[in-house]
Design a protein around this motif. Structure first.
Motif, PDB file in Angstrom:
ATOM      1  N   LEU A   1       0.840  -1.210   0.000  1.00 22.22           N
ATOM      2  CA  LEU A   1       0.000   0.000   0.000  1.00 22.22           C
ATOM      3  C   LEU A   1       0.871   1.256   0.000  1.00 22.22           C
ATOM      4  O   LEU A   1       1.741   1.421   0.850  1.00 22.22           O
ATOM      5  CB  LEU A   1      -0.894   0.024   1.230  1.00 22.22           C
ATOM      6  N   GLY A   2       0.640   2.125  -0.948  1.00 23.72           N
ATOM      7  CA  GLY A   2       1.368   3.391  -1.005  1.00 23.72           C
ATOM      8  C   GLY A   2       2.798   3.254  -1.502  1.00 23.72           C
ATOM      9  O   GLY A   2       3.506   4.256  -1.630  1.00 23.72           O
ATOM     10  N   GLN A   3       3.229   2.027  -1.796  1.00 21.23           N
ATOM     11  CA  GLN A   3       4.616   1.820  -2.227  1.00 21.23           C
ATOM     12  C   GLN A   3       4.711   1.924  -3.756  1.00 21.23           C
ATOM     13  O   GLN A   3       3.736   1.666  -4.459  1.00 21.23           O
ATOM     14  CB  GLN A   3       5.089   0.421  -1.805  1.00 21.23           C
ATOM     15  N   PRO A   4       5.893   2.295  -4.242  1.00 17.52           N
ATOM     16  CA  PRO A   4       6.056   2.287  -5.708  1.00 17.52           C
ATOM     17  C   PRO A   4       6.067   0.854  -6.234  1.00 17.52           C
ATOM     18  O   PRO A   4       6.565  -0.048  -5.551  1.00 17.52           O
ATOM     19  CB  PRO A   4       7.428   2.955  -5.916  1.00 17.52           C
TER      20      PRO A   4
ATOM     21  N   HIS B   1      -5.844   4.447  -6.238  1.00  9.80           N
ATOM     22  CA  HIS B   1      -4.791   4.319  -5.224  1.00  9.80           C
ATOM     23  C   HIS B   1      -4.635   2.886  -4.709  1.00  9.80           C
ATOM     24  O   HIS B   1      -3.540   2.499  -4.288  1.00  9.80           O
ATOM     25  CB  HIS B   1      -5.069   5.269  -4.052  1.00  9.80           C
TER      26      HIS B   1
END
Lengths: 540, 154
Positions: A336-339, A396
Motif C-alpha cells: 500500500l502506497g509503495q512504488p 490508489h
C-alpha cells in the motif's frame, strides 16, 4: 456430399490436445488431416501496437477499439460469470458456440471453443503436472506420463523454479528459469519467507508457478518482454498458444488442416476405415473424410457430442467433472502506497498450495494475479460507492489489488452428468446437470476459510469471493473416462474408445477425476502419449 | 478538451432518450468523473455504446432517476450515490460505467484514470479518508434523494 482421399489419421479439433496428439504422428511421417471450425480474431490482433500497456494507454488513440471492443463487448454488467475474464481480443475463442454447441443447464456454464487453437487461445498457461496422488483412480501412472511431460514441456516452453512447491508441482528437465514476478508478488513472497516455518506447519506453501511462458527464447518464440500485454496480445509468442504448434505442424508436407468444418459423426466401416461426417459451417452441406484411425480432441463437450451422436446414444447419461473454483479479491497491505514496477507480465505471479496433510494427499492449488493491465471501470462497477470517489479510491488501491483463483478437486457423483438431447430445429443440446453435495461444498468452504487465514498472516486481506459458476473455469472433463473395464462410453488406458477399433479420445473427456491443479498441461502430455500409441499401432 | 462551463439544464425527457439527451449525459458524466468535457468523438462513442448496450426500455425506477437527472443535472453526484446500493444494476450506474470505460480508453484522460502508486502511506491514508468521508456524505444525502425521486415507481 464429397469424399476426400484417405489419410492415416484424422484429428478432430485444433486445441491443446489436438495439436499435441497430432505432433508425434506427423513427425513420424504419417498423413494427418485436422478438421476444425477454426475461428480466428480477424479484427483486433492487427490493431494492437507492439508496445507496453502503460505506453499504449498514453499514446494510442485507437485503444478503445481493442480495450472496449467494437461492439462494446468488453463492457460487461452484472454477475462475474463465464467469459468474464476474456478481453475483446480473446472473445473470438468462444464465438459461435452458443449456436453450434448449445448447452441446457441450470448449474453448469462452460466456456467452449470453436476457435483455431481451441480454449488454448485464452489459456492462463498454468502448467503444473499431476503427481502420483493426483493420478489415484486413473488406469495410468506417473511413470506412463513422465516422458510425455518432458516432451510437451519442451514443445510448449514451461518456466518455473525449484522452490517450496517442488513436492507438489515437480519439475521437468526442460523447465526454463522462472519468469520475473511483480512487486506485489515479491512483497508477499518476502513476507512468506520470514514466516515460512509456521505457515508450512498450517499447510500453506508459496512459490513460483509452473507456467507455459518463456523466460528464454525457445523454438522461434521470444522471452516475455514484461510489457503487461498478455491478456490482450500474443506479440512475441512468449505465452504458449496451440497456434504455435499448429504453425510447426503446417511446415510438414504430410499434415493438412481443413477449417470451417464441424464434425458431427463417425462410423467404422467393415473395410477397416473410419469415415468422418463433417458439416461445412459456412456453405452448409456435409462431406466425408476417410482415415485408418480417428483421434477425437474437440474438447470434452465437443467430443462427447460427437461420440454420443455417432453411437445414437441420445439421452444416455455420462458422467462429468469440473474444478469448482472461486476468485478471491485480495488487497496486499504490504505494498500500500509503495512504488510498483511497471515492467511485468500479466499472468499468475505466484502459486499457493494448501496441503495440511502433505503432498501425498489431495491438496488445493491457487494462482495469484495482480490487477494491473485491466481497466479500473471493471472494479468500479462492483463497488457500491459514488463513482467519483470510487475512482479516487480504486486508482490508489489497484496497484495493491490481486485476485487469487482457487480451484478444487472433483470426483464423479450421481449428481454430475450430461446427456445429448436430439433437436428437430438447430443443433442437438447437451443437457448438463451438475450439483455439489452439501459435504463437498462444506469441504470447499473450509479450505477457503483456512487459506484466507493464511493470507491474513501474509498481510493479504480478502475483500470478496466471487464464484463465476461451475465450468466457467474451463476445467471440465471426465465424460468418457479411462477405465480398465471394457464398458461402453469409456476409454482404455491408451484413450481408445471401448468397443471401437480405431477411435481414440485425446482430450479432457478421458480424465476420470480432476485434482485441484489445472488439467491442460497433463491433457497435452496425455494427448502426446495417445499420439505415440496410435503411431505404434499404425506401424504395427 | 477541458472546459469549465456549467452543464446546461434541460427539460425532463421521455425514458427512451434521444441522441441529443445522450450527448448531454456524456458531457455531464465526464465532468463528474474527471472534471473535463470530452471531445465530440467521445460523446458520439457514448451514444453508440448506449444504442448497443441499453436497447430495451428502462424500468420505471430507472426512467424516473434519468428524467430527474435530465431536469436537474447538478444532482448527478447524489443520484449516483443514491443508486449505489440499489438492487440490481441501476441504469444510471451502468451508464456511468460506460462513460468511465470510454474515458479510460482514451489517451487524453490517462492521467485522471491511471493507477497511482508510490505516494507513501500518510498521503494515501489522507486521500482515501477524504474520498471515503465525501462518499459517506453523498450516500446519506443521495439515498434520501433517490428515494424521493423513485417514490411511486416501486
Amino acid at each position: 456430399m464429397t469424399a476426400d482421399a484417405q489419410v492415416d489419421v484424422i484429428v478432430v479439433g485444433s486445441g491443446p490436445s489436438a495439436v499435441n496428439a497430432a505432433y508425434p504422428l506427423v513427425e513420424a511421417g504419417f498423413t494427418v488431416r485436422m478438421l476444425d471450425v477454426g475461428n480466428r480474431d480477424t479484427t483486433y490482433e492487427k490493431l494492437i501496437p507492439d508496445a507496453g500497456f502503460s505506453e499504449l494507454r498514453r499514446t494510442d488513440a485507437q485503444q478503445y477499439r481493442y480495450l472496449l471492443g467494437d461492439e462494446f463487448e468488453g463492457i460487461g454488467f452484472g454477475h462475474t460469470g463465464a467469459g468474464a475474464q476474456l478481453t475483446p481480443p480473446r472473445q473470438y475463442v468462444c464465438k459461435d458456440t452458443e449456436r453450434l454447441q448449445p448447452i441446457a443447464s441450470q448449474s453448469f456454464f462452460p466456456l467452449q471453443s470453436l476457435a483455431e487453437g481451441g480454449l488454448g487461445g485464452a489459456w492462463g498457461a498454468g502448467s503444473p503436472p499431476f503427481s502420483k496422488a493426483d493420478l489415484a483412480g486413473f488406469p495410468i501412472s506417473l511413470e506412463d506420463l513422465q516422458p510425455h511431460y518432458e516432451v510437451v514441456a519442451d514443445r510448449i516452453g514451461v518456466s518455473g523454479a525449484r522452490d517450496d512447491l517442488m513436492p507438489f508441482l515437480g519439475a521437468q528437465f526442460a523447465m526454463q528459469p522462472a519468469v520475473e514476478i511483480d512487486s506485489n508478488a515479491e512483497a508477499i513472497l518476502r513476507r512468506y519467507a520470514t514466516h515460512r516455518g509456521s505457515l508450512n506447519r498450517t499447510g500453506l506453501f508459496l512459490g513460483h508457478p509452473r507456467i507455459a511462458m518463456l523466460s528464454r527464447p525457445h523454438r522461434g518464440r521470444e522471452a516475455n518482454r514484461y510489457r503487461d500485454m498478455d491478456f490482450w496480445s500474443d506479440a512475441g509468442k512468449s505465452v504458449y498458444r496451440p497456434r504455435w504448434t499448429l504453425d510447426e505442424l503446417r511446415a510438414f508436407p504430410n499434415f493438412s488442416i481443413v477449417s470451417r468444418r464441424l464434425v458431427r459423426t463417425f462410423e467404422e466401416r467393415a473395410d477397416g476405415d473410419v469415415v468422418v461426417h463433417a458439416a461445412n459451417v459456412d456453405g452448409g452441406g456435409t462431406e466425408q473424410h476417410r482415415a485408418r484411425t480417428l483421434v477425437l480432441a474437440a474438447g470434452t463437450l465437443g467430443t462427447t457430442r460427437i461420440v454420443l451422436r455417432s453411437l445414437g446414444l441420445f439421452d444416455r447419461r455420462v458422467p462429468i467433472v469440473c474444478n469448482p473454483h472461486s476468485y478471491a479479491a485480495l488487497l496486499d497491505l504490504n505494498t500500500l502506497g509503495q512504488p510498483v514496477r511497471d515492467e511485468r507480465h500479466s499472468m499468475a505471479q505466484f502459486c499457493l498450495v494448501h496441503a495440511p496433510e502433505g503432498h501425498l494427499r489431495p491438496f488445493t492449488v491457487g494462482h495469484f494475479y495482480s490487477y494491473r493491465s485491466l481497466l479500473l471501470f471493471r472494479l468500479m462497477k462492483d463497488n457500491p460507492l459514488p463513482f467519483r470517489e470510487s475512482l479516487t479510491i480504486m486508482r490508489h488501491l489497484a496497484p495493491s489489488f490481486g485476485v487469487l483463483i482457487l480451484q478444487h478437486q472433483d470426483h464423479p457423483t450421481a449428481d454430475k452428468h450430461c446427456s445429448l438431447v436430439a433437436s428437430d430445429v438447430g443443433e442437438d443440446r447437451l443437457a448438463v446437470s451438475y450439483d455439489l453435495s452439501v459435504r463437498e461444498q462444506a469441504q470447499i468452504d473450509a479450505i477457503e476459510a483456512d487459506i484466507a487465514r493464511g493470507l491474513r498472516r501474509l498481510r493479504c486481506l480478502k475483500l470478496k469471493t466471487m464464484r463465476p459458476g461451475h465450468a466457467a473455469s474451463v476445467h471440465y472433463a471426465g465424460t468418457l473416462p479411462m477405465s480398465a473395464k471394457d464398458e461402453e462410453l469409456t476409454t482404455d488406458k491408451h484413450g481408445r474408445l471401448h468397443r471401437t477399433r480405431a477411435i481414440y479420445v485425446a482430450d479432457g473427456s478421458v480424465f476420470p477425476s480432476l485434482p485441484s491443479k489445472g488439467l491442460t498441461f497433463t491433457m497435452m502430455a496425455n494427448a502426446d502419449r495417445i499420439g505415440c500409441h496410435v503411431r505404434s499401432t499404425l506401424r504395427a | 478538451m477541458v472546459a469549465t462551463s456549467r452543464p446546461r439544464t434541460i427539460a425532463a425527457a421521455a425514458p427512451h432518450e434521444d441522441a441529443a439527451l445522450l450527448r448531454h449525459e456524456a458531457v455531464w458524466f465526464a465532468r463528474y468523473l474527471v472534471d473535463a468535457i470530452p471531445e465530440a468523438a467521445l460523446v458520439e462513442r457514448y451514444v453508440q455504446a448506449n444504442a448497443r448496450l441499453f436497447a430495451g426500455p428502462p424500468t420505471a425506477g430507472d426512467a424516473a432517476i434519468l428524467a430527474f437527472l435530465h431536469a436537474h443535472p447538478w444532482t448527478l453526484a447524489l443520484l449516483d450515490a443514491g443508486t449505489a446500493f440499489a438492487h440490481g444494476a441501476p441504469l444510471l450506474r451502468q451508464k456511468l460505467v460506460v462513460m468511465m470505460a470510454i474515458l479510460e480508453a482514451t489517451p487524453d484522460f490517462v492521467d485522471q484514470t491511471s493507477q497511482v502508486d508510490g505516494v507513501g502511506l500518510p498521503l494515501l491514508a489522507w486521500r482515501l479518508g477524504r474520498a471515503g468521508a465525501v462518499a459517506a456524505l453523498k450516500l446519506v444525502t443521495g439515498t434520501a434523494l433517490a428515494a424521493v425521486v423513485t417514490r411511486g415507481t416501486r
